[in-house]
Design a protein around this motif. Structure first.
Motif, PDB file in Angstrom:
ATOM      1  N   SER A   1      58.281 -18.285  -1.782  1.00 41.51           N
ATOM      2  CA  SER A   1      59.310 -17.256  -1.920  1.00 41.51           C
ATOM      3  C   SER A   1      58.720 -15.957  -2.453  1.00 41.51           C
ATOM      4  O   SER A   1      59.113 -14.869  -2.024  1.00 41.51           O
ATOM      5  N   LEU A   2      57.753 -16.036  -3.360  1.00 41.74           N
ATOM      6  CA  LEU A   2      57.091 -14.828  -3.843  1.00 41.74           C
ATOM      7  C   LEU A   2      56.374 -14.113  -2.702  1.00 41.74           C
ATOM      8  O   LEU A   2      56.433 -12.885  -2.588  1.00 41.74           O
ATOM      9  N   ASP A   3      55.704 -14.877  -1.858  1.00 47.13           N
ATOM     10  CA  ASP A   3      54.986 -14.281  -0.728  1.00 47.13           C
ATOM     11  C   ASP A   3      55.953 -13.553   0.207  1.00 47.13           C
ATOM     12  O   ASP A   3      55.714 -12.410   0.596  1.00 47.13           O
ATOM     13  N   LEU A   4      57.048 -14.191   0.535  1.00 44.36           N
ATOM     14  CA  LEU A   4      58.039 -13.567   1.419  1.00 44.36           C
ATOM     15  C   LEU A   4      58.669 -12.346   0.756  1.00 44.36           C
ATOM     16  O   LEU A   4      58.872 -11.309   1.404  1.00 44.36           O
ATOM     17  N   TYR A   5      58.974 -12.441  -0.517  1.00 44.34           N
ATOM     18  CA  TYR A   5      59.578 -11.331  -1.239  1.00 44.34           C
ATOM     19  C   TYR A   5      58.624 -10.140  -1.326  1.00 44.34           C
ATOM     20  O   TYR A   5      59.009  -8.998  -1.069  1.00 44.34           O
ATOM     21  N   LEU A   6      57.382 -10.417  -1.679  1.00 43.89           N
ATOM     22  CA  LEU A   6      56.416  -9.334  -1.826  1.00 43.89           C
ATOM     23  C   LEU A   6      56.081  -8.659  -0.500  1.00 43.89           C
ATOM     24  O   LEU A   6      55.679  -7.502  -0.475  1.00 43.89           O
ATOM     25  N   ALA A   7      56.265  -9.368   0.600  1.00 42.81           N
ATOM     26  CA  ALA A   7      56.021  -8.773   1.912  1.00 42.81           C
ATOM     27  C   ALA A   7      57.056  -7.702   2.223  1.00 42.81           C
ATOM     28  O   ALA A   7      56.720  -6.600   2.670  1.00 42.81           O
ATOM     29  N   LYS A   8      58.318  -8.006   2.003  1.00 39.62           N
ATOM     30  CA  LYS A   8      59.417  -7.067   2.287  1.00 39.62           C
ATOM     31  C   LYS A   8      60.590  -7.375   1.363  1.00 39.62           C
ATOM     32  O   LYS A   8      61.518  -8.092   1.741  1.00 39.62           O
ATOM     33  N   PRO A   9      60.548  -6.840   0.153  1.00 40.37           N
ATOM     34  CA  PRO A   9      61.595  -7.158  -0.827  1.00 40.37           C
ATOM     35  C   PRO A   9      63.016  -6.921  -0.324  1.00 40.37           C
ATOM     36  O   PRO A   9      63.903  -7.733  -0.565  1.00 40.37           O
ATOM     37  N   ARG A  10      63.241  -5.829   0.373  1.00 41.92           N
ATOM     38  CA  ARG A  10      64.596  -5.489   0.839  1.00 41.92           C
ATOM     39  C   ARG A  10      65.083  -6.421   1.943  1.00 41.92           C
ATOM     40  O   ARG A  10      66.287  -6.600   2.100  1.00 41.92           O
ATOM     41  N   ASP A  11      64.167  -7.002   2.696  1.00 44.71           N
ATOM     42  CA  ASP A  11      64.567  -7.978   3.709  1.00 44.71           C
ATOM     43  C   ASP A  11      64.864  -9.333   3.076  1.00 44.71           C
ATOM     44  O   ASP A  11      65.718 -10.067   3.539  1.00 44.71           O
ATOM     45  N   PHE A  12      64.148  -9.661   2.012  1.00 45.79           N
ATOM     46  CA  PHE A  12      64.299 -10.962   1.362  1.00 45.79           C
ATOM     47  C   PHE A  12      65.570 -11.031   0.528  1.00 45.79           C
ATOM     48  O   PHE A  12      66.282 -12.029   0.541  1.00 45.79           O
ATOM     49  N   ILE A  13      65.848  -9.964  -0.226  1.00 43.88           N
ATOM     50  CA  ILE A  13      67.078  -9.884  -1.027  1.00 43.88           C
ATOM     51  C   ILE A  13      67.790  -8.601  -0.623  1.00 43.88           C
ATOM     52  O   ILE A  13      67.462  -7.516  -1.112  1.00 43.88           O
ATOM     53  N   LYS A  14      68.720  -8.755   0.278  1.00 44.75           N
ATOM     54  CA  LYS A  14      69.502  -7.602   0.732  1.00 44.75           C
ATOM     55  C   LYS A  14      70.238  -7.005  -0.465  1.00 44.75           C
ATOM     56  O   LYS A  14      70.805  -7.734  -1.275  1.00 44.75           O
ATOM     57  N   LYS A  15      70.191  -5.705  -0.581  1.00 41.66           N
ATOM     58  CA  LYS A  15      70.862  -4.965  -1.658  1.00 41.66           C
ATOM     59  C   LYS A  15      70.284  -5.274  -3.037  1.00 41.66           C
ATOM     60  O   LYS A  15      70.965  -5.141  -4.053  1.00 41.66           O
ATOM     61  N   GLY A  16      69.008  -5.709  -3.074  1.00 43.33           N
ATOM     62  CA  GLY A  16      68.340  -5.918  -4.352  1.00 43.33           C
ATOM     63  C   GLY A  16      67.919  -4.591  -4.954  1.00 43.33           C
ATOM     64  O   GLY A  16      68.000  -3.542  -4.313  1.00 43.33           O
ATOM     65  N   LYS A  17      67.459  -4.608  -6.194  1.00 42.88           N
ATOM     66  CA  LYS A  17      67.083  -3.386  -6.900  1.00 42.88           C
ATOM     67  C   LYS A  17      65.661  -2.921  -6.598  1.00 42.88           C
ATOM     68  O   LYS A  17      65.343  -1.762  -6.835  1.00 42.88           O
ATOM     69  N   MET A  18      64.808  -3.804  -6.101  1.00 41.17           N
ATOM     70  CA  MET A  18      63.400  -3.457  -5.915  1.00 41.17           C
ATOM     71  C   MET A  18      63.251  -2.373  -4.854  1.00 41.17           C
ATOM     72  O   MET A  18      63.595  -2.568  -3.697  1.00 41.17           O
ATOM     73  N   ALA A  19      62.717  -1.219  -5.266  1.00 37.43           N
ATOM     74  CA  ALA A  19      62.557  -0.087  -4.356  1.00 37.43           C
ATOM     75  C   ALA A  19      61.225  -0.137  -3.608  1.00 37.43           C
ATOM     76  O   ALA A  19      61.066   0.526  -2.592  1.00 37.43           O
ATOM     77  N   PHE A  20      60.277  -0.921  -4.098  1.00 40.73           N
ATOM     78  CA  PHE A  20      58.947  -1.016  -3.495  1.00 40.73           C
ATOM     79  C   PHE A  20      59.046  -1.553  -2.070  1.00 40.73           C
ATOM     80  O   PHE A  20      59.777  -2.506  -1.804  1.00 40.73           O
ATOM     81  N   ALA A  21      58.319  -0.935  -1.144  1.00 44.37           N
ATOM     82  CA  ALA A  21      58.380  -1.319   0.270  1.00 44.37           C
ATOM     83  C   ALA A  21      57.753  -2.684   0.544  1.00 44.37           C
ATOM     84  O   ALA A  21      58.150  -3.368   1.479  1.00 44.37           O
ATOM     85  N   GLY A  22      56.794  -3.094  -0.257  1.00 43.10           N
ATOM     86  CA  GLY A  22      56.157  -4.392  -0.071  1.00 43.10           C
ATOM     87  C   GLY A  22      54.662  -4.285   0.148  1.00 43.10           C
ATOM     88  O   GLY A  22      54.121  -3.198   0.345  1.00 43.10           O
ATOM     89  N   LEU A  23      54.007  -5.432   0.094  1.00 42.62           N
ATOM     90  CA  LEU A  23      52.572  -5.526   0.346  1.00 42.62           C
ATOM     91  C   LEU A  23      52.375  -6.092   1.742  1.00 42.62           C
ATOM     92  O   LEU A  23      52.714  -7.250   1.994  1.00 42.62           O
ATOM     93  N   ARG A  24      51.858  -5.306   2.641  1.00 45.01           N
ATOM     94  CA  ARG A  24      51.723  -5.714   4.039  1.00 45.01           C
ATOM     95  C   ARG A  24      50.641  -6.755   4.267  1.00 45.01           C
ATOM     96  O   ARG A  24      50.785  -7.620   5.113  1.00 45.01           O
ATOM     97  N   LYS A  25      49.549  -6.650   3.533  1.00 40.33           N
ATOM     98  CA  LYS A  25      48.405  -7.541   3.772  1.00 40.33           C
ATOM     99  C   LYS A  25      48.631  -8.908   3.123  1.00 40.33           C
ATOM    100  O   LYS A  25      48.915  -9.005   1.925  1.00 40.33           O
TER     101      LYS A  25
END
Length: 131
Positions: free
Chosen positions: A86-110
């Motif tokens: 779940s951390l891997d999926l979240y860190l890839a695209k936080p906004r896709d993983f938790i819709k309407k979450g607070k994390m503004a970071f776009a994610g780590l692509r690599k």
């Protein structure tokens, strides 16, 4: 077809978990600098814009006392833990993983950057000491 997709999805998750398990904590410390504006780890870690991340691996969602999590995270996180997958999926695209979450970071692509950050975070126990 549905069975094939299920098998393919399971294989992808297994590969993701394997990649994350092979992360390099020293490299992850460098990548974590992207996160440090909002998050902290270590014995003196405090909540910032985001919660402190000591003991994040296998910690229940929304578990840090005193941090105001988004309604979306609380609603979606009932009974869930931040495992490697779940951390891997979240860190890839936080906004896709938790819709309407607070994390503004776009994610780590690599993939390797995510694996390294997870390895770095995994070494911190709940009290901020390292293993």
């Amino acid at each position: 077809m549905q069975r094939f997709l299920m098998i393919a999805g399971t294989a992808l998750l297994a590969m993701t978990a394997q990649a994350s398990a092979e992360g390099d904590a020293a490299k992850g410390e460098k990548v974590f600098k992207k996160c440090a504006a909002c998050h902290a780890v270590g014995e003196e870690a405090k909540n910032k814009v985001g919660p402190q991340l000591n003991g994040i691996v296998d910690r229940p969602w929304g578990a840090i006392e005193g941090y105001k999590y988004s309604k979306a995270l609380i609603e979606q996180g009932d009974g869930k833990v931040w495992d490697v997958e779940s951390l891997d999926l979240y860190l890839a695209k936080p906004r896709d993983f938790i819709k309407k979450g607070k994390m503004a970071f776009a994610g780590l692509r690599k993939d390797q950057d995510r694996a390294d950050v997870i390895a770095y975070l995994a070494q911190f126990k709940e009290d901020g000491t390292t293993e």
